[in-house]
Design a protein around this motif. Structure first.
Motif, PDB file in Angstrom:
ATOM      1  N   ASP A   1     -11.305  -4.393   2.973  1.00  0.00           N
ATOM      2  CA  ASP A   1     -11.633  -3.507   4.100  1.00  0.00           C
ATOM      3  C   ASP A   1     -10.405  -2.741   4.579  1.00  0.00           C
ATOM      4  OD1 ASP A   1     -14.291  -4.274   4.061  1.00  0.00           O
ATOM      5  OD2 ASP A   1     -14.002  -5.883   5.525  1.00  0.00           O
ATOM      6  N   THR A   2      -9.269  -3.410   4.660  1.00  0.00           N
ATOM      7  CA  THR A   2      -8.035  -2.757   5.081  1.00  0.00           C
ATOM      8  C   THR A   2      -7.611  -1.704   4.069  1.00  0.00           C
ATOM      9  OG1 THR A   2      -7.359  -4.798   6.173  1.00  0.00           O
ATOM     10  CG2 THR A   2      -5.636  -3.164   5.749  1.00  0.00           C
ATOM     11  N   ILE A   3      -7.711  -2.021   2.788  1.00  0.00           N
ATOM     12  CA  ILE A   3      -7.335  -1.068   1.737  1.00  0.00           C
ATOM     13  C   ILE A   3      -8.227   0.165   1.795  1.00  0.00           C
ATOM     14  CG2 ILE A   3      -7.255  -0.714  -0.759  1.00  0.00           C
ATOM     15  CD1 ILE A   3      -6.420  -3.698  -0.955  1.00  0.00           C
ATOM     16  N   GLU A   4      -9.516  -0.031   1.953  1.00  0.00           N
ATOM     17  CA  GLU A   4     -10.444   1.106   2.029  1.00  0.00           C
ATOM     18  C   GLU A   4     -10.181   1.948   3.274  1.00  0.00           C
ATOM     19  OE1 GLU A   4     -12.447   2.366  -0.269  1.00  0.00           O
ATOM     20  OE2 GLU A   4     -11.580   0.802  -1.537  1.00  0.00           O
ATOM     21  N   ASP A   5      -9.863   1.290   4.390  1.00  0.00           N
ATOM     22  CA  ASP A   5      -9.542   2.023   5.615  1.00  0.00           C
ATOM     23  C   ASP A   5      -8.277   2.865   5.417  1.00  0.00           C
ATOM     24  OD1 ASP A   5      -9.959   2.686   8.375  1.00  0.00           O
ATOM     25  OD2 ASP A   5      -8.296   1.332   8.881  1.00  0.00           O
ATOM     26  N   LEU A   6      -7.267   2.302   4.775  1.00  0.00           N
ATOM     27  CA  LEU A   6      -6.051   3.063   4.483  1.00  0.00           C
ATOM     28  C   LEU A   6      -6.344   4.231   3.549  1.00  0.00           C
ATOM     29  CD1 LEU A   6      -3.395   0.241   3.980  1.00  0.00           C
ATOM     30  CD2 LEU A   6      -3.494   1.901   5.839  1.00  0.00           C
ATOM     31  N   ARG A   7      -7.196   4.005   2.557  1.00  0.00           N
ATOM     32  CA  ARG A   7      -7.539   5.068   1.603  1.00  0.00           C
ATOM     33  C   ARG A   7      -8.236   6.234   2.313  1.00  0.00           C
ATOM     34  NH1 ARG A   7      -7.695   4.449  -3.758  1.00  0.00           N
ATOM     35  NH2 ARG A   7      -8.014   2.223  -3.600  1.00  0.00           N
ATOM     36  N   LYS A   8      -9.123   5.914   3.240  1.00  0.00           N
ATOM     37  CA  LYS A   8      -9.869   6.959   3.952  1.00  0.00           C
ATOM     38  C   LYS A   8      -9.008   7.708   4.962  1.00  0.00           C
ATOM     39  CE  LYS A   8     -14.263   4.499   3.794  1.00  0.00           C
ATOM     40  NZ  LYS A   8     -15.227   3.739   4.599  1.00  0.00           N
ATOM     41  N   ASN A   9      -8.083   7.006   5.620  1.00  0.00           N
ATOM     42  CA  ASN A   9      -7.370   7.579   6.759  1.00  0.00           C
ATOM     43  C   ASN A   9      -5.952   8.042   6.483  1.00  0.00           C
ATOM     44  OD1 ASN A   9      -9.560   7.206   8.558  1.00  0.00           O
ATOM     45  ND2 ASN A   9      -9.055   5.037   8.659  1.00  0.00           N
ATOM     46  N   SER A  10      -5.455   7.879   5.282  1.00  0.00           N
ATOM     47  CA  SER A  10      -4.082   8.294   5.019  1.00  0.00           C
ATOM     48  C   SER A  10      -4.056   9.626   4.285  1.00  0.00           C
ATOM     49  CB  SER A  10      -3.342   7.231   4.215  1.00  0.00           C
ATOM     50  OG  SER A  10      -3.955   7.044   2.967  1.00  0.00           O
TER      51      SER A  10
ATOM     52  N   ASP B   1      -1.483  10.576   2.341  1.00  0.00           N
ATOM     53  CA  ASP B   1      -0.940  10.237   1.029  1.00  0.00           C
ATOM     54  C   ASP B   1      -1.076   8.725   0.850  1.00  0.00           C
ATOM     55  OD1 ASP B   1       0.507   9.785  -1.273  1.00  0.00           O
ATOM     56  OD2 ASP B   1       2.266  10.937  -0.645  1.00  0.00           O
ATOM     57  N   PHE B   2      -2.118   8.305   0.145  1.00  0.00           N
ATOM     58  CA  PHE B   2      -2.414   6.881  -0.006  1.00  0.00           C
ATOM     59  C   PHE B   2      -1.254   6.135  -0.655  1.00  0.00           C
ATOM     60  CE2 PHE B   2      -4.485   3.383  -2.472  1.00  0.00           C
ATOM     61  CZ  PHE B   2      -4.841   2.613  -1.379  1.00  0.00           C
ATOM     62  N   TYR B   3      -0.651   6.697  -1.698  1.00  0.00           N
ATOM     63  CA  TYR B   3       0.467   6.057  -2.392  1.00  0.00           C
ATOM     64  C   TYR B   3       1.630   5.805  -1.429  1.00  0.00           C
ATOM     65  CZ  TYR B   3       4.371   5.426  -5.638  1.00  0.00           C
ATOM     66  OH  TYR B   3       5.471   4.943  -6.284  1.00  0.00           O
ATOM     67  N   ALA B   4       2.014   6.820  -0.659  1.00  0.00           N
ATOM     68  CA  ALA B   4       3.125   6.679   0.285  1.00  0.00           C
ATOM     69  C   ALA B   4       2.786   5.668   1.378  1.00  0.00           C
ATOM     70  CB  ALA B   4       3.469   8.027   0.902  1.00  0.00           C
ATOM     71  N   THR B   5       1.537   5.639   1.804  1.00  0.00           N
ATOM     72  CA  THR B   5       1.119   4.688   2.829  1.00  0.00           C
ATOM     73  C   THR B   5       1.220   3.263   2.312  1.00  0.00           C
ATOM     74  OG1 THR B   5      -0.363   6.319   3.793  1.00  0.00           O
ATOM     75  CG2 THR B   5      -0.778   4.017   4.352  1.00  0.00           C
ATOM     76  N   ILE B   6       0.712   3.027   1.104  1.00  0.00           N
ATOM     77  CA  ILE B   6       0.781   1.681   0.521  1.00  0.00           C
ATOM     78  C   ILE B   6       2.235   1.271   0.340  1.00  0.00           C
ATOM     79  CG2 ILE B   6       0.290   0.329  -1.566  1.00  0.00           C
ATOM     80  CD1 ILE B   6      -2.113   0.667   0.246  1.00  0.00           C
ATOM     81  N   ARG B   7       3.083   2.191  -0.127  1.00  0.00           N
ATOM     82  CA  ARG B   7       4.504   1.890  -0.304  1.00  0.00           C
ATOM     83  C   ARG B   7       5.132   1.488   1.029  1.00  0.00           C
ATOM     84  NH1 ARG B   7       7.316   6.793  -2.408  1.00  0.00           N
ATOM     85  NH2 ARG B   7       7.059   7.428  -0.248  1.00  0.00           N
ATOM     86  N   SER B   8       4.850   2.241   2.084  1.00  0.00           N
ATOM     87  CA  SER B   8       5.406   1.942   3.401  1.00  0.00           C
ATOM     88  C   SER B   8       4.900   0.605   3.935  1.00  0.00           C
ATOM     89  CB  SER B   8       5.058   3.065   4.368  1.00  0.00           C
ATOM     90  OG  SER B   8       5.524   2.766   5.651  1.00  0.00           O
ATOM     91  N   VAL B   9       3.599   0.376   3.826  1.00  0.00           N
ATOM     92  CA  VAL B   9       3.016  -0.881   4.305  1.00  0.00           C
ATOM     93  C   VAL B   9       3.600  -2.061   3.536  1.00  0.00           C
ATOM     94  CG1 VAL B   9       0.875  -2.221   4.387  1.00  0.00           C
ATOM     95  CG2 VAL B   9       0.897   0.143   5.187  1.00  0.00           C
TER      96      VAL B   9
END
Length: 135
Positions: free
Chosen positions: A77-86, A88-96
């Motif tokens: 659920d968290t991953i899908e929320d990040l995918r929808k709301n970011s 740049d998904f790659y940069a968001t995952i890297r930062s998180v």
């Protein structure tokens, strides 16, 4: 708390994290933590017993697969929320990933840059009493 070899390399040896990597199957990492992952796999008591057994066993593979599926299920659920709301998904995952990993290495203690200094160079007084509403 769960500790791993990557955390040990960071705290006792002072190894820097290095560049961000995305490992197939394992996900976000860095060279220090990738090495730690290999050390953890080799030093895992279940894997040691499985290697010492005379017969070929798939226990370590099954155990790793079930752990990966469980981790994905807990975080989907968290991953899908990040995918929808970011943006740049790659940069968001890297930062998180980097923020979470730094927090794990510090065991939740504040970082060296916390709290931030005020712009005027003076420390603001900290009140220990909650403000009461004006009547």
């Amino acid at each position: 708390h769960e500790e791993d070899a990557g955390q040990t390399f960071a705290t006792t040896l002072g190894l820097p994290d290095g560049p961000y990597l995305v490992l197939p199957v394992f996900g976000p990492s860095n060279p220090r933590d990738a090495l730690g992952l290999a050390v953890d796999f080799i030093a895992d008591p279940v894997n040691i017993v499985a290697r010492r057994a005379d017969r070929d066993t798939i226990l370590p593979t099954v155990r790793s697969g079930v752990t990966a599926i469980d981790a994905r299920a807990r975080n989907i659920d968290t991953i899908e929320d990040l995918r929808k709301n970011s943006v740049d998904f790659y940069a968001t995952i890297r930062s998180v990933y980097r923020q979470r990993r730094a927090n794990e290495i510090r065991n939740g203690a504040p970082g060296s840059n916390f709290p931030a200094p005020s712009l005027s160079g003076e420390s603001a007084p900290v009140s220990t009493q909650a403000a009461s509403p004006q009547q």
